[in-house]
Motif scaffolding. Structure first.
Motif, PDB file in Angstrom:
ATOM      1  N   THR A 150       0.848  -1.189   0.000  1.00 57.93           N
ATOM      2  CA  THR A 150       0.000   0.000   0.000  1.00 57.93           C
ATOM      3  C   THR A 150       0.888   1.245   0.000  1.00 57.93           C
ATOM      4  N   ASP A 152       1.216   5.618  -1.440  1.00 54.36           N
ATOM      5  CA  ASP A 152       0.612   6.782  -2.090  1.00 54.36           C
ATOM      6  C   ASP A 152       1.249   6.897  -3.478  1.00 54.36           C
ATOM      7  N   LYS A 154       0.729   8.972  -5.835  1.00 54.69           N
ATOM      8  CA  LYS A 154       0.442  10.288  -6.416  1.00 54.69           C
ATOM      9  C   LYS A 154       1.305  10.626  -7.636  1.00 54.69           C
ATOM     10  N   VAL A 163      -8.926  12.935  -8.899  1.00 52.42           N
ATOM     11  CA  VAL A 163      -8.913  12.017  -7.752  1.00 52.42           C
ATOM     12  C   VAL A 163      -8.139  12.634  -6.580  1.00 52.42           C
ATOM     13  N   LYS A 164      -8.712  12.551  -5.369  1.00 53.03           N
ATOM     14  CA  LYS A 164      -8.063  13.125  -4.182  1.00 53.03           C
ATOM     15  C   LYS A 164      -7.218  12.082  -3.454  1.00 53.03           C
ATOM     16  N   ASP A 165      -7.823  10.905  -3.239  1.00 53.35           N
ATOM     17  CA  ASP A 165      -7.126   9.870  -2.485  1.00 53.35           C
ATOM     18  C   ASP A 165      -6.273   9.041  -3.451  1.00 53.35           C
ATOM     19  N   THR A 166      -4.965   9.213  -3.359  1.00 52.57           N
ATOM     20  CA  THR A 166      -4.078   8.558  -4.324  1.00 52.57           C
ATOM     21  C   THR A 166      -3.352   7.347  -3.722  1.00 52.57           C
ATOM     22  N   VAL A 167      -3.874   6.867  -2.587  1.00 52.81           N
ATOM     23  CA  VAL A 167      -3.305   5.664  -1.983  1.00 52.81           C
ATOM     24  C   VAL A 167      -3.953   4.438  -2.628  1.00 52.81           C
ATOM     25  N   ARG A 168      -3.108   3.518  -3.100  1.00 51.19           N
ATOM     26  CA  ARG A 168      -3.612   2.289  -3.696  1.00 51.19           C
ATOM     27  C   ARG A 168      -2.777   1.123  -3.195  1.00 51.19           C
ATOM     28  N   LYS A 222       6.554  10.904  -4.426  1.00 50.58           N
ATOM     29  CA  LYS A 222       5.188  11.319  -4.801  1.00 50.58           C
ATOM     30  C   LYS A 222       5.187  12.364  -5.911  1.00 50.58           C
TER      31      LYS A 222
END
Lengths: 243, 243
Positions: A150, A152, A154, A163-168, A222
């Protein structure tokens, strides 16, 4: 009304992408028209996500609501008889009324083909990225492992995405070499806009020696400018959507 | 005059085959024209063998005599700049004056792709044989081994061929399954007209259960009618020519 889930393969070379455009049906509109041709129903087809112009699919998923009582196991052949040869419906099942191809997607697998050879390939030209430079494959494999987990991501997103949440989370990434083809497969809970293509471009730049930083540092930065180029659309395949 | 040996890849979908026809250049004529475009010399290109309409190549070999002093390592890119995208020259070396692509060929390797799935593939449609029936892959692998060795392959030849000596040696035959693709590769000292396509058709008929005899008996029968159907041209690739 039944809620039907279909699995679709396509060669995206001749399409503007999944989504309809003002002057073009896209894959989505082409399938909606085939559904109309066999049922006379104007349905709205919801895909698991858009694919860009030129991107292919081995397992795109979409759903639509249908009145017609046509048996699900007849639907793939019925649709394929109306669809152009570069789109093929390979599965159809009935799902519960609440099922939504996009919202319920838990993960996706993408494949990317790199044709690594001094000269262009007449066989793979529309389905692979031709890289004529020598690549350090072992280094690419080793560096790719830093993406697992997991993070970020970004930096691995094209500008223009809202897209705001760039954690995948990336579950796995595999690279295989078969003669002059490098097959990359990456599995995750979701992908940012152009994320797979930027991952591939960065790995190619690392393999060529144009980027000397570790992918670990690059992810941590990032920063889009620390990453490599965006590999072209026509090497990319949406392979599988998990629910 | 130098004698030049080139290695060629092509997607045969849009060609009448290797050989020129009265109304069509074929692969051969298309390359001869590209050689003319870069050197203004009308050469005769000799291939290692003809390939039929629709058949592809990953490593066809041909040679021609050239006056021009253009360096061999410049030739692939120079020719590719004149050739259509479905033909690519991937190597050029100077060979001795006596070298003849056909007479000196000691062996060939062919690849054949079978797309084994209920539904057609938009990705592999022009480069594979779509077989929608379930195939017993393990049985196909086991039976294929009976082809290895020196045999009279008279039954594995399309009628119309004038060849008298139908004894050939098969060095190896390999079948691999990668998801819904079966990749067959066969290596031998030479192949009769349509021999690979009849081998594939026979193995598919065995895999489907339409033929129950062993491939050993079928070879020994020397009878075309004991073999299976001729698999289509568009799944076949000339992979390599050995000298």
């Amino acid at each position: 009304m039944r809620n039907l889930k279909i699995t679709i393969q396509y060669n995206g070379s001749n399409y503007c992408g999944w989504q309809k455009q003002p002057d073009s049906l896209g894959i989505q509109g082409t399938i909606e028209r085939a559904i109309y041709d066999i049922t006379r129903e104007e349905v709205k087809l919801t895909g698991s996500g858009r694919t860009d112009a030129g991107v292919h699919a081995l397992g795109q998923v979409a759903n639509f609501k249908l009145e017609s009582a046509i048996p699900v196991d007849k639907i793939p052949n019925a649709l394929n008889s109306k669809l152009p040869k570069d789109i093929s419906v390979i599965d159809c099942i009935e799902v519960n009324d609440k099922f939504h191809s996009r919202y319920n997607a838990k993960g996706k697998t993408y494949r990317y083909l790199i044709h690594n050879s001094m000269y262009r390939s007449p066989i793979y030209k529309d389905i692979s990225y031709h890289v004529k430079y020598e690549l350090d494959f072992d280094k690419m494999v080793k560096e790719s492992k830093h993406l697992i987990g997991t993070h970020d991501f970004k930096g691995f997103m094209s500008s223009g995405s809202s897209v705001k949440d760039t954690v995948r989370e990336i579950y796995d990434i595999r690279l295989n070499k078969q003669e002059d083809l490098i097959v990359l497969e990456v599995e995750g809970n979701g992908f940012l806009y152009n994320m797979v293509r930027i991952i591939v471009g960065t790995l190619v730049d690392i393999g060529r020696g144009r980027i000397n930083k570790s992918l670990k540092e690059i992810v941590e930065s990032k920063s889009r400018s620390e990453c490599g180029h965006t590999a072209p659309a026509h090497g990319l395949f949406l392979k599988k959507v998990d629910y």
